[in-house]
Design a protein around this motif. Structure first.
Motif, PDB file in Angstrom:
ATOM      1  N   LEU A 152      12.790 -38.680 -19.584  1.00 38.39           N
ATOM      2  CA  LEU A 152      12.135 -38.668 -18.270  1.00 38.39           C
ATOM      3  C   LEU A 152      10.622 -38.499 -18.408  1.00 38.39           C
ATOM      4  O   LEU A 152       9.861 -39.112 -17.656  1.00 38.39           O
ATOM      5  CB  LEU A 152      12.716 -37.549 -17.408  1.00 38.39           C
ATOM      6  N   PHE A 153      10.187 -37.673 -19.352  1.00 46.62           N
ATOM      7  CA  PHE A 153       8.747 -37.550 -19.616  1.00 46.62           C
ATOM      8  C   PHE A 153       8.155 -38.910 -19.975  1.00 46.62           C
ATOM      9  O   PHE A 153       7.092 -39.297 -19.474  1.00 46.62           O
ATOM     10  CB  PHE A 153       8.485 -36.563 -20.758  1.00 46.62           C
ATOM     11  N   SER A 154       8.853 -39.632 -20.851  1.00 49.08           N
ATOM     12  CA  SER A 154       8.357 -40.935 -21.299  1.00 49.08           C
ATOM     13  C   SER A 154       8.270 -41.914 -20.136  1.00 49.08           C
ATOM     14  O   SER A 154       7.257 -42.599 -19.953  1.00 49.08           O
ATOM     15  CB  SER A 154       9.274 -41.495 -22.394  1.00 49.08           C
ATOM     16  N   GLY A 155       9.341 -41.978 -19.336  1.00 47.84           N
ATOM     17  CA  GLY A 155       9.343 -42.895 -18.197  1.00 47.84           C
ATOM     18  C   GLY A 155       8.294 -42.542 -17.165  1.00 47.84           C
ATOM     19  O   GLY A 155       7.604 -43.424 -16.633  1.00 47.84           O
ATOM     20  N   ALA A 156       8.147 -41.250 -16.883  1.00 44.32           N
ATOM     21  CA  ALA A 156       7.160 -40.823 -15.896  1.00 44.32           C
ATOM     22  C   ALA A 156       5.736 -41.070 -16.395  1.00 44.32           C
ATOM     23  O   ALA A 156       4.848 -41.443 -15.613  1.00 44.32           O
ATOM     24  CB  ALA A 156       7.354 -39.341 -15.573  1.00 44.32           C
ATOM     25  N   LEU A 157       5.507 -40.883 -17.689  1.00 48.14           N
ATOM     26  CA  LEU A 157       4.181 -41.158 -18.254  1.00 48.14           C
ATOM     27  C   LEU A 157       3.826 -42.638 -18.124  1.00 48.14           C
ATOM     28  O   LEU A 157       2.674 -42.985 -17.839  1.00 48.14           O
ATOM     29  CB  LEU A 157       4.143 -40.741 -19.721  1.00 48.14           C
ATOM     30  N   LEU A 158       4.795 -43.504 -18.313  1.00 49.82           N
ATOM     31  CA  LEU A 158       4.546 -44.934 -18.136  1.00 49.82           C
ATOM     32  C   LEU A 158       4.218 -45.254 -16.680  1.00 49.82           C
ATOM     33  O   LEU A 158       3.374 -46.113 -16.397  1.00 49.82           O
ATOM     34  CB  LEU A 158       5.765 -45.737 -18.593  1.00 49.82           C
ATOM     35  N   SER A 159       4.874 -44.561 -15.740  1.00 46.42           N
ATOM     36  CA  SER A 159       4.557 -44.755 -14.324  1.00 46.42           C
ATOM     37  C   SER A 159       3.143 -44.292 -14.008  1.00 46.42           C
ATOM     38  O   SER A 159       2.411 -44.948 -13.260  1.00 46.42           O
ATOM     39  CB  SER A 159       5.563 -43.994 -13.444  1.00 46.42           C
ATOM     40  N   SER A 217       9.391 -48.246 -17.437  1.00 50.16           N
ATOM     41  CA  SER A 217       9.469 -46.926 -16.827  1.00 50.16           C
ATOM     42  C   SER A 217      10.786 -46.758 -16.070  1.00 50.16           C
ATOM     43  O   SER A 217      11.456 -45.717 -16.175  1.00 50.16           O
ATOM     44  CB  SER A 217       8.286 -46.721 -15.877  1.00 50.16           C
ATOM     45  N   TYR A 218      11.167 -47.779 -15.346  1.00 51.60           N
ATOM     46  CA  TYR A 218      12.419 -47.758 -14.566  1.00 51.60           C
ATOM     47  C   TYR A 218      13.633 -47.572 -15.480  1.00 51.60           C
ATOM     48  O   TYR A 218      14.527 -46.756 -15.209  1.00 51.60           O
ATOM     49  CB  TYR A 218      12.511 -49.054 -13.769  1.00 51.60           C
ATOM     50  N   ARG A 219      13.669 -48.292 -16.576  1.00 52.80           N
ATOM     51  CA  ARG A 219      14.808 -48.197 -17.496  1.00 52.80           C
ATOM     52  C   ARG A 219      14.881 -46.824 -18.160  1.00 52.80           C
ATOM     53  O   ARG A 219      15.959 -46.238 -18.310  1.00 52.80           O
ATOM     54  CB  ARG A 219      14.709 -49.298 -18.550  1.00 52.80           C
ATOM     55  N   LEU A 220      13.727 -46.306 -18.568  1.00 52.11           N
ATOM     56  CA  LEU A 220      13.712 -44.986 -19.205  1.00 52.11           C
ATOM     57  C   LEU A 220      14.161 -43.893 -18.240  1.00 52.11           C
ATOM     58  O   LEU A 220      14.942 -43.006 -18.610  1.00 52.11           O
ATOM     59  CB  LEU A 220      12.302 -44.679 -19.723  1.00 52.11           C
ATOM     60  N   SER A 226      20.627 -40.152 -16.320  1.00 53.66           N
ATOM     61  CA  SER A 226      22.027 -40.039 -16.749  1.00 53.66           C
ATOM     62  C   SER A 226      22.203 -38.830 -17.657  1.00 53.66           C
ATOM     63  O   SER A 226      23.155 -38.051 -17.505  1.00 53.66           O
ATOM     64  CB  SER A 226      22.457 -41.315 -17.475  1.00 53.66           C
ATOM     65  N   PHE A 227      21.276 -38.658 -18.617  1.00 54.61           N
ATOM     66  CA  PHE A 227      21.322 -37.489 -19.494  1.00 54.61           C
ATOM     67  C   PHE A 227      21.201 -36.194 -18.683  1.00 54.61           C
ATOM     68  O   PHE A 227      21.904 -35.211 -18.944  1.00 54.61           O
ATOM     69  CB  PHE A 227      20.201 -37.547 -20.531  1.00 54.61           C
ATOM     70  N   ILE A 230      24.477 -35.357 -16.920  1.00 51.00           N
ATOM     71  CA  ILE A 230      25.457 -34.821 -17.875  1.00 51.00           C
ATOM     72  C   ILE A 230      25.081 -33.401 -18.275  1.00 51.00           C
ATOM     73  O   ILE A 230      25.941 -32.511 -18.374  1.00 51.00           O
ATOM     74  CB  ILE A 230      25.545 -35.731 -19.114  1.00 51.00           C
ATOM     75  N   GLY A 231      23.782 -33.160 -18.493  1.00 52.51           N
ATOM     76  CA  GLY A 231      23.329 -31.832 -18.887  1.00 52.51           C
ATOM     77  C   GLY A 231      23.588 -30.785 -17.815  1.00 52.51           C
ATOM     78  O   GLY A 231      24.015 -29.669 -18.122  1.00 52.51           O
ATOM     79  N   ILE A 232      23.344 -31.129 -16.564  1.00 49.70           N
ATOM     80  CA  ILE A 232      23.576 -30.182 -15.467  1.00 49.70           C
ATOM     81  C   ILE A 232      25.066 -29.879 -15.320  1.00 49.70           C
ATOM     82  O   ILE A 232      25.475 -28.721 -15.130  1.00 49.70           O
ATOM     83  CB  ILE A 232      22.987 -30.736 -14.156  1.00 49.70           C
ATOM     84  N   LEU A 233      25.892 -30.910 -15.424  1.00 52.60           N
ATOM     85  CA  LEU A 233      27.339 -30.710 -15.300  1.00 52.60           C
ATOM     86  C   LEU A 233      27.877 -29.859 -16.453  1.00 52.60           C
ATOM     87  O   LEU A 233      28.691 -28.947 -16.226  1.00 52.60           O
ATOM     88  CB  LEU A 233      28.048 -32.061 -15.262  1.00 52.60           C
TER      89      LEU A 233
END
Length: 312
Positions: A152-159, A217-220, A226-227, A230-233
Motif C-alpha cells: 500500500l505504501f508503494s501504491g500510494a507513493l505512485l499516486s 498504483s491501482y494494481r498495487l 487484499s493482504f 487477510i491480515g485484519i481477519l
C-alpha cells in the motif's frame, strides 16, 4: 533476558543501509542524467544486494532468537524495508518502469535508517517473546500486515508522484495535460483514450508515463488491500484466542479499520465509479498518511493491547 545480536547480523544490516544509499543516489543520477544505463544497472545491483542483506539478517535473527523476528518495532521496520525492496525489484522486472527505483529506494532507506539510528539500542537487541506473542499467529498475522503496508505504501507513493507530475506538467503545458487528464478521468477503461494520432505522437511520453503511474498504483493498492483484509481477519482470530474477543476497538485495530475503509473507498471509485487520474490519486494520498498513523503513529504512543515492544 536480552541477547546481543550476532556481529554478522549487525554487519549485514549496516551493509543494507550502505547498499540502499548507493541505490538511491544511482537512481537519482540516472533520472537527472537522462537515462544513463550505467547508473541504472549499478542502482539495481545495489538494491538487490540490500534486499539480500536484509533477508539474511532476518534469517540470522530468527535462528539466534528462536522465534520469527517480528516481535517489536525494530524488527517490523527491518521487515518492512525488506518488503519495500522486494516490491521494488518485482516492479522493475515486470513493468520495466525504472522511475519506481527513484521513488521507492529513498523510502526504503528512510525506514531502514530509522530502525538503525533512531530506535533505542535495547530495542534492537534480541529479547524473549512475551506470552501474548507466543503463538503461531505471529508469523501469519504480522507478516501479512507488514506486506500489506509495504504494498500500500508503494501504491500510494505512485499516486502521490502522479499528482506531483500532473502539477509540474500543468505549470509547463496546461493545455496539453488538460486533454490527457480529461481522458484519464472520463475514460471507462484503462486504455480508452480519444486523442488523435498526431496528439498521441506529440505527447506520447506524458500520456504513457501518467497512464502507467495511474494503473500501476491501482494494481498495487488492489494487492495491498487484499493482504490488509487477510491480515485484519487473521488478527481477529488471534485476538479471540489471546483476549477472548474478536474486536476490542484497540487503537491499532481502529486505525487498521480506518485504513481499510480509506483504501476500500479508493477501489470503489475505480471499480464502480470508473474514476481514473487525479481523483482516486487524492484518495490514495490520504490513505498514505492514514497508513503511517496506523503503522507508526499508534505504536509510538505505546497505548493499547498492541503496545508491547514499542516506545512508551
Amino acid at each position: 533476558m536480552i541477547q546481543y545480536n550476532w556481529p554478522f547480523e549487525n554487519l549485514l544490516i549496516n551493509c543494507s543501509f550502505i547498499f540502499l544509499f548507493i541505490a538511491m543516489i544511482c537512481y537519482w543520477i540516472y533520472l537527472a542524467s537522462f537515462f544513463k544505463n550505467i547508473f541504472l544497472k549499478f542502482g539495481q545491483f545495489s538494491n538487490i544486494f540490500a534486499n539480500f542483506s536484509i533477508f539474511a539478517s532476518l534469517i540470522l535473527r530468527w535462528i539466534n532468537s528462536g522465534h520469527f523476528p517480528l516481535s517489536n518495532l525494530y524488527e517490523s521496520l527491518i521487515f518492512l524495508s525488506w518488503g519495500l525492496s522486494l516490491i521494488h525489484i518485482i516492479l522493475e522486472n515486470t513493468t520495466q518502469n525504472y522511475f519506481v527505483g527513484a521513488l521507492l529506494s529513498p523510502t526504503t532507506l528512510f525506514i531502514n535508517s530509522f530502525a538503525l539510528f533512531n530506535l533505542p539500542v535495547d530495542m534492537q537487541k534480541i529479547s524473549p517473546l512475551i506470552p501474548a506473542l507466543q503463538s503461531n499467529w505471529l508469523m501469519m498475522h504480522v507478516s501479512v500486515m507488514l506486506l500489506s503496508y509495504a504494498t500500500l505504501f508503494s501504491g500510494a507513493l505512485l499516486s502521490i508522484s502522479f499528482l506531483i507530475v500532473v502539477w509540474i506538467e500543468t505549470l509547463m503545458a496546461p493545455g496539453t495535460l488538460k486533454i490527457i487528464l480529461q481522458n484519464l478521468d472520463s475514460s471507462s477503461s484503462e486504455t480508452g483514450f480519444s486523442l488523435s494520432s498526431k496528439e498521441k505522437k506529440e505527447n506520447f511520453f506524458k500520456f504513457d508515463y501518467l497512464n502507467n503511474l495511474d494503473n500501476l498504483s491501482y494494481r498495487l493498492i488492489g494487492i495491498g488491500f487484499s493482504f490488509l483484509t487477510i491480515g485484519i481477519l487473521s488478527g481477529a482470530v488471534w485476538a479471540n484466542e489471546a483476549w477472548g474477543s474478536y474486536w476490542s476497538w484497540d487503537p491499532k485495530e481502529t486505525w487498521a479499520l480506518i485504513t481499510w475503509i480509506t483504501f476500500a473507498i479508493y477501489l470503489h471509485t475505480r471499480l464502480v465509479k470508473g474514476w481514473q487520474g487525479q481523483k482516486p490519486a487524492l484518495v490514495a494520498s490520504i490513505g498514505f498518511l492514514i497508513l503511517w498513523i496506523c503503522y507508526l503513529g499508534v505504536n509510538l504512543l505505546g497505548k493499547g493491547l498492541h503496545s508491547y515492544g514499542w516506545f512508551l
